[in-house]
Design a protein around this motif. Structure first.
Motif, short mmCIF file in Angstrom:
data_model
loop_
_atom_site.label_atom_id
_atom_site.label_comp_id
_atom_site.label_asym_id
_atom_site.label_seq_id
_atom_site.Cartn_x
_atom_site.Cartn_y
_atom_site.Cartn_z
N ILE A 53 -32.12 5.83 -37.04
CA ILE A 53 -32.01 7.01 -37.90
C ILE A 53 -33.39 7.24 -38.47
N ILE A 54 -34.06 8.28 -38.00
CA ILE A 54 -35.46 8.52 -38.35
C ILE A 54 -35.52 9.53 -39.50
N MET A 55 -35.99 9.05 -40.67
CA MET A 55 -35.97 9.88 -41.88
C MET A 55 -37.32 9.86 -42.59
N CYS A 56 -38.40 9.91 -41.83
CA CYS A 56 -39.74 9.90 -42.41
C CYS A 56 -40.13 11.27 -42.94
N LYS A 57 -41.19 11.30 -43.72
CA LYS A 57 -41.86 12.56 -44.01
C LYS A 57 -42.65 12.97 -42.77
N GLN A 58 -42.80 14.29 -42.59
CA GLN A 58 -43.50 14.77 -41.40
C GLN A 58 -44.90 14.17 -41.27
N MET A 59 -45.61 14.06 -42.40
CA MET A 59 -46.99 13.61 -42.34
C MET A 59 -47.13 12.14 -41.93
N GLY A 60 -46.09 11.34 -42.16
CA GLY A 60 -46.17 9.93 -41.85
C GLY A 60 -45.42 9.51 -40.61
N LEU A 61 -44.82 10.47 -39.90
CA LEU A 61 -43.98 10.12 -38.77
C LEU A 61 -44.74 9.47 -37.63
N GLN A 62 -45.87 10.03 -37.25
CA GLN A 62 -46.60 9.49 -36.11
C GLN A 62 -47.00 8.03 -36.34
N GLU A 63 -47.49 7.73 -37.54
CA GLU A 63 -47.88 6.36 -37.84
C GLU A 63 -46.67 5.43 -37.79
N MET A 64 -45.54 5.88 -38.34
CA MET A 64 -44.34 5.05 -38.33
C MET A 64 -43.91 4.76 -36.89
N LEU A 65 -43.87 5.78 -36.05
CA LEU A 65 -43.46 5.57 -34.66
C LEU A 65 -44.40 4.63 -33.93
N MET B 114 -40.34 21.30 -39.11
CA MET B 114 -40.41 21.29 -37.66
C MET B 114 -41.72 20.62 -37.22
N GLY B 115 -41.68 20.02 -36.04
CA GLY B 115 -42.84 19.33 -35.50
C GLY B 115 -42.55 17.87 -35.18
N HIS B 116 -41.42 17.38 -35.67
CA HIS B 116 -41.08 15.97 -35.46
C HIS B 116 -40.52 15.69 -34.08
N ILE B 117 -39.82 16.64 -33.50
CA ILE B 117 -39.17 16.38 -32.20
C ILE B 117 -40.21 16.05 -31.13
N GLU B 118 -41.32 16.78 -31.13
CA GLU B 118 -42.35 16.52 -30.13
C GLU B 118 -42.90 15.09 -30.26
N LYS B 119 -43.02 14.59 -31.48
CA LYS B 119 -43.51 13.22 -31.68
C LYS B 119 -42.47 12.20 -31.24
N ILE B 120 -41.22 12.44 -31.58
CA ILE B 120 -40.14 11.52 -31.20
C ILE B 120 -40.01 11.45 -29.68
N ASN B 121 -40.21 12.58 -29.01
CA ASN B 121 -40.10 12.62 -27.55
C ASN B 121 -41.19 11.79 -26.85
N GLN B 122 -42.22 11.40 -27.56
CA GLN B 122 -43.23 10.52 -26.98
C GLN B 122 -42.66 9.11 -26.75
N LYS C 256 -32.70 12.97 -23.58
CA LYS C 256 -31.26 12.78 -23.42
C LYS C 256 -30.70 11.79 -24.44
N TYR C 257 -31.61 11.06 -25.13
CA TYR C 257 -31.18 10.12 -26.15
C TYR C 257 -31.56 10.58 -27.56
N VAL C 258 -31.93 11.84 -27.70
CA VAL C 258 -32.35 12.36 -29.00
C VAL C 258 -31.26 13.26 -29.59
N ILE C 259 -30.87 12.96 -30.82
CA ILE C 259 -29.91 13.76 -31.58
C ILE C 259 -30.62 14.17 -32.87
N ALA C 260 -30.63 15.44 -33.15
CA ALA C 260 -31.30 15.93 -34.36
C ALA C 260 -30.31 16.72 -35.20
N GLY C 261 -30.77 17.10 -36.37
CA GLY C 261 -29.87 17.87 -37.21
C GLY C 261 -30.47 18.21 -38.55
#
Length: 318
Positions: A75-87, A107-115, A120-125
């Motif tokens: 369950i990914i609940m980061c702030k947008q600015m810190g998402l890349q570092e967390m991943l 918006m902008g997090h899906i592209e980072k998560i897809n890295q 097919k394993y991504v659920i957003a909301g």
């Protein structure tokens, strides 16, 4: 099911604790030292609801480098600015076949998560649920039990058995999930809401109910929602709500459900943290620009929120 929350701030703690209370196995991972150390020292997180019934909930929290669990879903609940570092810091324990579920603002997090995760394993909301991290190791759930709602959607727009299991478990946890099949249209519902309520209430340090009670609020709401939908029209995007439904949601949430809630953007300003306005109003402006439309009001609000950040930094430096 086994979940691991990445980004154990206010919302991450709320969802994780609610799922844990229904018998799901939940781990928490965070990279903010004060949060991790406070929870470890206390033996858990202190939880209140609307400031009442403070109690300690035992949770398992780790830094990214120390985590060794093998959950079914993150369950990914980061702030947008810190998402890349967390991943990046968590990538060593990601495995094929694990799901990523995200309810982040903007918006902008899906592209980072897809890295890191196959679509097919991504659920957003989107989650219309108010929560406040009052201090490290303490979280306040806003609203009565089972308050709020959320929408979940597969990036493939084709719900699978795993998704239906998530819906069942999250419903049992009292989060009131709904399932849609319009990926971008679903994510935009919270962008619309935040582009109005978060920005305007935060700039003037108002609770959401105080903002919507202002005589000028209907004019501001109508103008911003109208401009957002003109952006969507230009981009050929159809949100899951009509313009009228999006407007009604703003009034219903701020007046009936979270009138005493300070928006997350204001919580960031107050704590001298950068806001996510570039991923909300800034996203709407940039999307319009790409499609020949100039969303001037959203662009103006983005700049004014940055001015509010600057002003708060100056005031707190005195």
């Amino acid at each position: 099911m086994h979940y691991t929350v990445l980004g154990s701030g206010a919302m991450g703690l709320r969802f994780g604790v609610l799922l844990q209370e229904t018998g799901q196995q939940v781990d928490f991972v965070d990279d903010w030292d004060p949060q991790v150390e406070a929870i470890k020292k206390q033996g858990g997180v202190y939880v209140t609801r609307d400031g009442q019934n403070r109690h300690l909930v035992n949770i398992n929290i780790s830094y990214p480098e120390d985590y060794t669990g093998k959950p079914d879903a993150y369950i990914i609940m980061c702030k947008q600015m810190g998402l890349q570092e967390m991943l990046t810091r968590c990538a060593h324990f990601f495995q094929e076949g694990q799901y990523a579920i995200t309810l982040m603002n903007g918006m902008g997090h899906i592209e980072k998560i897809n890295q890191y995760f196959d679509p097919k394993y991504v659920i957003a909301g989107t989650a219309m649920i108010g929560t406040v991290l009052t201090k490290p190791g303490e979280v306040d759930f806003i609203g009565k039990k089972h308050a709020g709602s959320l929408h979940l959607v597969n990036q493939t727009e084709k719900p699978d058995d795993f998704t239906h299991k998530v819906i069942d478990e999250w419903d049992a946890a009292g989060t009131n999930p709904g399932l849609t099949t319009n990926f971008i249209g679903t994510l935009l519902t919270k962008v619309i809401y935040n582009s109005v309520v978060n920005t305007l209430s935060s700039m003037f340090r108002l609770r959401q109910g105080q903002f919507i009670s202002a005589d000028v609020a209907p004019t501001l709401v109508d103008k911003l929602v109208k401009e957002a939908y003109e952006v969507f029209d230009a981009a050929g995007i159809k949100p899951i709500q009509t313009k009228e439904e999006a407007t009604e949601l703003i009034y219903h949430e701020t007046r009936d459900l979270t009138p005493n809630h300070y928006s997350s953007m204001f919580q960031d300003i107050r704590k001298n943290r950068p806001t996510e306005v570039d991923y909300i109003n800034g996203y709407l402006y940039d999307l319009g620009q790409k499609n020949g439309y100039n969303a001037v009001t959203h662009d103006f609000l983005r700049d004014v929120v940055h001015l509010a950040e600057h002003a708060n930094n100056i005031l707190n430096a005195k």
